[in-house]
Scaffold this active site. Structure first.
Site, PDB file in Angstrom:
ATOM      1  N   SER A   1       0.870  -1.168   0.000  1.00  0.00           N
ATOM      2  CA  SER A   1       0.000   0.000   0.000  1.00  0.00           C
ATOM      3  C   SER A   1       0.903   1.213   0.000  1.00  0.00           C
ATOM      4  O   SER A   1       2.089   1.120   0.334  1.00  0.00           O
ATOM      5  CB  SER A   1      -0.853   0.002   1.272  1.00  0.00           C
ATOM      6  OG  SER A   1      -1.417   1.281   1.503  1.00  0.00           O
TER       7      SER A   1
ATOM      8  N   TYR B   1      -2.038  -1.343  10.499  1.00  0.00           N
ATOM      9  CA  TYR B   1      -1.958  -1.464   9.035  1.00  0.00           C
ATOM     10  C   TYR B   1      -0.629  -0.929   8.508  1.00  0.00           C
ATOM     11  O   TYR B   1       0.063  -1.577   7.717  1.00  0.00           O
ATOM     12  CB  TYR B   1      -3.131  -0.692   8.438  1.00  0.00           C
ATOM     13  CG  TYR B   1      -3.345  -0.839   6.960  1.00  0.00           C
ATOM     14  CD1 TYR B   1      -4.239  -1.789   6.458  1.00  0.00           C
ATOM     15  CD2 TYR B   1      -2.691  -0.018   6.038  1.00  0.00           C
ATOM     16  CE1 TYR B   1      -4.469  -1.907   5.099  1.00  0.00           C
ATOM     17  CE2 TYR B   1      -2.911  -0.133   4.681  1.00  0.00           C
ATOM     18  CZ  TYR B   1      -3.801  -1.079   4.216  1.00  0.00           C
ATOM     19  OH  TYR B   1      -4.024  -1.197   2.857  1.00  0.00           O
TER      20      TYR B   1
END
Ligand code: NAD
Length: 252
Positions: free
Chosen positions: A134, A147
């Site tokens: 990401s 995350y």
């Protein structure tokens, strides 16, 4: 290769994983679609893939997924580590159980799956591993400590595996998208609205697309096209890379 390429795609029941399964099946690959959500069986079978239900926070389920691919198809050539979750909460209040779940699913499972496919790829002297990282593998955002930590770690796994895989014909890359239009992001818009005291439109414009040069969400198909390239024969010189698809977010 002398046989149809065989791919394992995790997190196949939704969003990016679903798009990757469809793309691979269209290209004639044999695909094992792995997800904890049993509703994924319809999605997988409609695309022409074989579905395997597994909760990848369980190490045995990671190894079981690879064993299933070997049982069905005889080998594994491509692994796409894509399954992931989000949890938005300040560091101070972030539940330890959520932290562990995120690290287990998004860092430990990719490690265990890589370890399990490795001997088959080494044996065939050909392998492609694509880790769905990401933009949060290179920048942080408040409220996403689990995350962001998992995705940064995934880059470390990617680079180490790339170095070890070089001599065995195995490439390992991370793909780093900004916000993609998937159920994960749709849920997050609501969470961010709560965290920031904003309405949902404000979250999209002022939080999600604040740093983007191109002011729109990315479509899952666009990510799948890059996965397809990184998994292809032609991408044999690309390894250890963190490939951004970020609407210009990190250009500034
Ligand atoms: P999604 O929520 O649409 O799909 C994720 C899938 O993972 C679901 O099918 C879910 O059932 C599965 N999953 C969740 N927990 C699991 C478990 N324990 N075991 C097995 N499967 C499990 O999400 P998405 O947006 O398609 O995200 C896919 C990947 O892309 C994630 O790793 C995410 O971090 C990454 N990513 C997404 C975006 C985005 O904006 N959507 C951006 C960058 C990176």
């Amino acid at each position: 290769l002398g046989h149809p390429r065989v791919a394992i795609v995790t997190g196949s029941s939704s969003g990016i994983g679903e798009a990757v399964v469809k793309q691979f099946c269209q290209e004639g690959l044999q695909v094992l679609a792995v997800d904890a959500n049993p509703q994924g069986v319809d999605i997988a079978e409609a695309a022409g893939a074989v579905f395997y239900q597994a909760d990848l926070t369980d190490p045995e389920a990671c190894r079981g997924s690879v064993m299933e691919a070997i049982k069905r198809f005889g080998h594994v050539d491509i692994l796409v580590n894509n399954a992931g979750i989000q949890h938005v909460e300040t560091l101070e209040d972030f539940p330890e159980a959520k932290w562990r779940q995120i690290i287990d699913l998004m860092l430990t499972a990719p490690f265990l799956l890589t370890q399990a496919v490795w001997p088959y790829m080494r044996q065939g002297q050909w392998g492609r591993i694509v880790n769905m990282a990401s933009i949060h593998a290179s920048v942080a955002s408040p409220g996403k400590v689990g995350y962001v930590s998992a995705k940064h770690g995934l880059v470390g796994l990617t680079r180490t595996a790339a170095l070890e895989g070089g001599a065995a014909g195995i490439t390992v890359n991370a793909l780093c998208p900004a916000y993609v239009r998937t159920p994960l992001v749709e849920r997050q818009i609501a969470d961010q609205a709560r965290l920031n005291g904003m309405d949902e439109q404000q979250v999209i414009e002022e939080v999600m697309l604040k740093n983007a040069a191109i002011k729109r969400l990315i479509e899952p198909d666009e990510v799948a096209a890059l996965v397809s390239y990184l998994a292809s024969e032609q991408a044999g010189a690309v390894t250890g890379a963190c490939w951004n698809m970020d609407l210009g977010w990190t250009a500034q």
